[in-house]
Design a protein around this motif. Sequence first.
Motif, PDB file in Angstrom:
ATOM      1  N   PHE A 107      -7.015  -3.156  -8.071  1.00 17.39           N
ATOM      2  CA  PHE A 107      -5.791  -3.982  -7.762  1.00 17.39           C
ATOM      3  C   PHE A 107      -5.364  -4.200  -6.423  1.00 17.39           C
ATOM      4  O   PHE A 107      -5.078  -5.397  -6.100  1.00 17.39           O
ATOM      5  CB  PHE A 107      -4.849  -4.105  -8.908  1.00 17.39           C
ATOM      6  CG  PHE A 107      -4.046  -5.098  -9.152  1.00 17.39           C
ATOM      7  CD1 PHE A 107      -4.567  -6.434  -9.781  1.00 17.39           C
ATOM      8  CD2 PHE A 107      -2.824  -5.055  -8.686  1.00 17.39           C
ATOM      9  CE1 PHE A 107      -3.833  -7.502  -9.728  1.00 17.39           C
ATOM     10  CE2 PHE A 107      -1.858  -6.225  -8.951  1.00 17.39           C
ATOM     11  CZ  PHE A 107      -2.455  -7.521  -9.499  1.00 17.39           C
ATOM     12  N   LEU A 108      -5.086  -3.275  -5.787  1.00 20.43           N
ATOM     13  CA  LEU A 108      -4.346  -3.377  -4.364  1.00 20.43           C
ATOM     14  C   LEU A 108      -5.686  -3.674  -3.483  1.00 20.43           C
ATOM     15  O   LEU A 108      -5.467  -4.254  -2.243  1.00 20.43           O
ATOM     16  CB  LEU A 108      -4.040  -1.922  -3.851  1.00 20.43           C
ATOM     17  CG  LEU A 108      -2.652  -1.355  -4.702  1.00 20.43           C
ATOM     18  CD1 LEU A 108      -2.394  -0.201  -4.285  1.00 20.43           C
ATOM     19  CD2 LEU A 108      -1.667  -2.574  -4.209  1.00 20.43           C
ATOM     20  N   GLY A 109      -7.004  -3.578  -3.852  1.00 19.69           N
ATOM     21  CA  GLY A 109      -8.035  -4.127  -2.959  1.00 19.69           C
ATOM     22  C   GLY A 109      -9.037  -2.961  -2.964  1.00 19.69           C
ATOM     23  O   GLY A 109     -10.070  -3.531  -2.727  1.00 19.69           O
ATOM     24  N   GLY A 110      -8.867  -2.035  -2.473  1.00 16.36           N
ATOM     25  CA  GLY A 110      -9.879  -0.727  -2.915  1.00 16.36           C
ATOM     26  C   GLY A 110     -10.600  -0.571  -1.496  1.00 16.36           C
ATOM     27  O   GLY A 110     -10.989  -1.219  -0.983  1.00 16.36           O
ATOM     28  N   ALA A 111     -10.334   0.846  -0.786  1.00 10.95           N
ATOM     29  CA  ALA A 111     -11.152   1.139   0.223  1.00 10.95           C
ATOM     30  C   ALA A 111     -12.077   2.173   0.010  1.00 10.95           C
ATOM     31  O   ALA A 111     -13.155   2.350   0.783  1.00 10.95           O
ATOM     32  CB  ALA A 111      -9.864   1.802   1.104  1.00 10.95           C
TER      33      ALA A 111
END
Length: 371
Positions: A124-128
């Motif tokens: 949900f935060l974007g994912g790295a």
Amino acid sequence: MKITHVEVWTVPVAAPSPSFKWRAGLPGSGAAGERGILRIGTDTGATGVAFASRPGSASMLRDLVDRVWRDELVGQDPLQREHLYHRIWELDRLEEFALPYLGTVDVALWDLAAREAGLPLWQFLGGARTRIPAYASTTTFDTTEEFLAVADRALEQGYPAIKLHAWGDARRDAALCQALRDHVGPDVPLMYDGSAGFDLPDAIFLGHALSDADYLWYEEPMREFSVSAYGALGRAVRVPLLSAETSDGSYMNSADFVSAGAATFGLRISAELRGGISGAMRTAHLADAFRLRAEPHGMGEAERHLCMAVSNATYYESLVTHTEFVRTDGIDADGYLRAPVGPGVSLPRGLEYPSALTGYVNADPLSLVES
């Protein structure tokens, strides 16, 4: 969507077994007791939770909810996290919230939003990434020989790196740090955490020893109140400094550590000590703007997600407390933490929750995520 209820649940937590110690002057592992869980609910049925891991958190959360947070939150849109995060900081001006609790509402709101999206928080935060190396972070043992045995065990268990929490004696700790380097050889990344045990002269002495032993980072040798003292340390030693784990002000005073040259490796981030998910992400982006690392602190569920969401994080911290330890939950045989699965942040596994909270506990990531 509107918030309709804000409530506190409790869960019993056993005392660590075996017990463990920290440096001289600090108490060791605590006693059994109840921990608090904040739950925020809405008129649509959407809910979010946040686990408060510190001893005494159940009574602390009840007090904050009953006196301050319920009246502030009920009727608000839970998806307006920026607005509500600003309100928490406004309330902090008078309340001076204890650092581990300042971000609790923020974590619950992020959990709610990620659950509504059907995603783990890190996605949900974007994912790295989907995995990250873990380091074995020691508690304090009685002898050099025990520390070296723990290091051997860590490497056997697959951990690629080791961090020391030692005795709080600059000369003795310096000798231990060199002994560990000699024992494991030149290729194992090593870190040292002083747990705020020193003044500036001793911190400089120990920093020179860590430089000579090629340690990856030097963490919290002094209380993180005087940015000037940390700036002087940064100018005096070559070993990189990892800073601002426990200083008040979250990302706001983390900026001062960077500008003073007092965070030459990077900044610590965590949901518990840096003002929730929002404060941790602000800190991580601040560090990234200066081309520094943002290293998650501790083994909380939120920190697992931060490890996967923050591009400039490099390690997960895995606490080891005795000589016969095994890898902690979610770490594979290669020493990597796997990404959490299931929606939201998740409550910690292995506790006896009330039936109303069991649905917030997600599955073991090792069983579901491929490397």
